[in-house]
Design an enzyme around this catalytic site. Structure first.
Site, PDB file in Angstrom:
ATOM      1  N   ASP A  24       0.825  -1.210   0.000  1.00 58.81           N
ATOM      2  CA  ASP A  24       0.000   0.000   0.000  1.00 58.81           C
ATOM      3  C   ASP A  24       0.862   1.264   0.000  1.00 58.81           C
ATOM      4  OD1 ASP A  24      -2.307   1.423  -0.033  1.00 58.81           O
ATOM      5  OD2 ASP A  24      -2.864   1.034   2.048  1.00 58.81           O
ATOM      6  N   HIS A  41       2.958   3.021  -8.837  1.00 57.98           N
ATOM      7  CA  HIS A  41       2.827   1.579  -9.099  1.00 57.98           C
ATOM      8  C   HIS A  41       4.075   1.058  -9.824  1.00 57.98           C
ATOM      9  CE1 HIS A  41      -1.153   1.880  -7.623  1.00 57.98           C
ATOM     10  NE2 HIS A  41      -1.665   2.489  -8.656  1.00 57.98           N
ATOM     11  N   ASN A  72     -10.594  -2.823  -6.561  1.00 60.65           N
ATOM     12  CA  ASN A  72      -9.745  -1.875  -7.304  1.00 60.65           C
ATOM     13  C   ASN A  72     -10.286  -1.502  -8.691  1.00 60.65           C
ATOM     14  OD1 ASN A  72      -6.596  -3.138  -5.961  1.00 60.65           O
ATOM     15  ND2 ASN A  72      -7.797  -1.361  -5.323  1.00 60.65           N
TER      16      ASN A  72
HETATM   17  C1  FPP Z   1      -1.821   0.055  -3.468  1.00 65.81           C
HETATM   18  O1  FPP Z   1      -1.322   1.379  -3.403  1.00 65.81           O
HETATM   19  C2  FPP Z   1      -1.224  -0.691  -4.571  1.00 65.81           C
HETATM   20  C3  FPP Z   1      -1.913  -1.333  -5.573  1.00 65.81           C
HETATM   21  C4  FPP Z   1      -3.374  -1.359  -5.644  1.00 65.81           C
HETATM   22  C5  FPP Z   1      -1.210  -2.001  -6.673  1.00 65.81           C
HETATM   23  C6  FPP Z   1       0.065  -2.721  -6.353  1.00 65.81           C
HETATM   24  C7  FPP Z   1       0.770  -3.039  -7.609  1.00 65.81           C
HETATM   25  C8  FPP Z   1       2.115  -3.004  -7.805  1.00 65.81           C
HETATM   26  C9  FPP Z   1       3.099  -2.722  -6.750  1.00 65.81           C
HETATM   27  C10 FPP Z   1       2.703  -3.230  -9.160  1.00 65.81           C
HETATM   28  C11 FPP Z   1       2.565  -4.551  -9.804  1.00 65.81           C
HETATM   29  C12 FPP Z   1       2.778  -5.740  -8.978  1.00 65.81           C
HETATM   30  C13 FPP Z   1       3.269  -6.924  -9.389  1.00 65.81           C
HETATM   31  C14 FPP Z   1       3.205  -8.060  -8.465  1.00 65.81           C
HETATM   32  C15 FPP Z   1       3.867  -7.168 -10.704  1.00 65.81           C
HETATM   33  P1  FPP Z   1      -2.369   2.570  -3.563  1.00 65.81           P
HETATM   34  O2  FPP Z   1      -2.492   2.893  -4.999  1.00 65.81           O
HETATM   35  O3  FPP Z   1      -3.655   2.191  -2.894  1.00 65.81           O
HETATM   36  O4  FPP Z   1      -1.668   3.730  -2.799  1.00 65.81           O
HETATM   37  P2  FPP Z   1      -2.401   4.893  -1.966  1.00 65.81           P
HETATM   38  O5  FPP Z   1      -3.060   4.233  -0.800  1.00 65.81           O
HETATM   39  O6  FPP Z   1      -1.275   5.773  -1.566  1.00 65.81           O
HETATM   40  O7  FPP Z   1      -3.375   5.551  -2.882  1.00 65.81           O
END
Ligand code: FPP
Length: 252
Positions: A24, A41, A72
């Site tokens: 996160d 990301h 999501n």
């Molecule tokens: C949450 O941060 C993260 C995600 C929903 C996506 C995670 C994906 C990756 C790290 C990249 C791809 C992964 C792989 C395994 C190839 P957020 O967007 O909710 O952050 P925020 O809470 O600050 O808005």
């Protein structure tokens, strides 16, 4: 403390067999630097690589990453598309590293509902690495626990309907064996980054006895020393499974 000093403090005989993470904070990390969320990301992939490598080097056998939840899809279309493309690209780019390190790719979630390209890349990655045995890297993709538990109940109900299972015989083992994670042990440590103190519909059944570790570090900043710190924190906890502290220390 240097990375190696921290790493050397880890008791390799008391490693968690399975670590699950909620990655996160990508969006906040990007925004704090004046970038678009998608940049977060993309940067998060570096942490995925480091943590996968760090777990494999230590001898953690299972690592599960929450990459995309069923909720999501509600994000802006641009971000969803970017995440799906990033997954395809990452699986392609990381395939050699997975093979070189003998890591098996696995996925849980409502995979058929993923865009065709993402689904195909995933299935190919899983198939190409199916004989690897050092560590299993599971991506939770289009996953949520409530989706999984609903599926599990449907599968068991079908077997009850055809007389294969008696309702009175349904127990924890039968439920466990019908989960999407039926072939992997429950996580012993769950790490969530970015300071949020929630489970967010992630592995609700499987985390029943897991130690939960929350850190303020945002996922794109999460590196091997942060992993080591989480594992050391885990190793300093007393896992009681409902017993008293005295009962637990008598055994050791
Ligand atoms: C949450 O941060 C993260 C995600 C929903 C996506 C995670 C994906 C990756 C790290 C990249 C791809 C992964 C792989 C395994 C190839 P957020 O967007 O909710 O952050 P925020 O809470 O600050 O808005």
């Amino acid at each position: 403390m240097s990375d190696d000093l921290l790493k050397n403090k880890i008791d390799l005989n008391k490693l968690p067999k399975h670590i699950a993470t909620i990655m996160d904070g990508n969006g906040r990390w990007a925004k704090s630097q004046g970038h678009m969320r998608v940049f977060g990301h993309k940067s998060g992939v570096k942490s995925v690589r480091e943590i996968t490598e760090g777990c494999a080097e230590l001898g953690v056998e299972y690592l599960t990453l929450y990459a995309f939840s069923t909720e999501n899809w509600a994000r802006p279309k641009f971000e969803v598309n970017a995440l799906m493309t990033l997954l395809v690209d990452t699986i392609g780019k990381e395939m050699k590293t997975l093979q070189d390190n003998n890591i098996k790719l696995n996925a849980i979630g409502n995979l058929e509902k993923l865009p065709k390209k993402t689904y195909n890349a995933l299935i190919k990655g899983i198939d190409d690495t199916k004989n690897n045995g050092r560590m299993t890297l599971t991506l939770a993709l289009n996953y949520s626990s409530r989706w999984e538990l609903t599926q599990t109940m449907q599968k068991i109900a079908e077997k009850v309907k055809i007389g294969e299972i008696e309702p009175k015989d349904i127990n924890a083992d039968i439920i466990q064996n019908h989960l999407a994670t039926h072939n992997i042990p429950d996580p012993e440590l769950m790490i969530r980054t970015s300071g949020e103190l929630r489970i967010s519909n992630y592995l609700l059944w499987q985390l029943a006895y897991a130690e939960l570790y929350f850190t303020d570090v945002l996922w794109p900043d999460f590196r091997k020393p942060d992993l080591y710190t989480a594992i050391l924190n885990f190793q300093n906890r007393e896992r009681r499974y409902g017993k008293t502290s005295e009962q637990v220390s008598e055994k050791t």
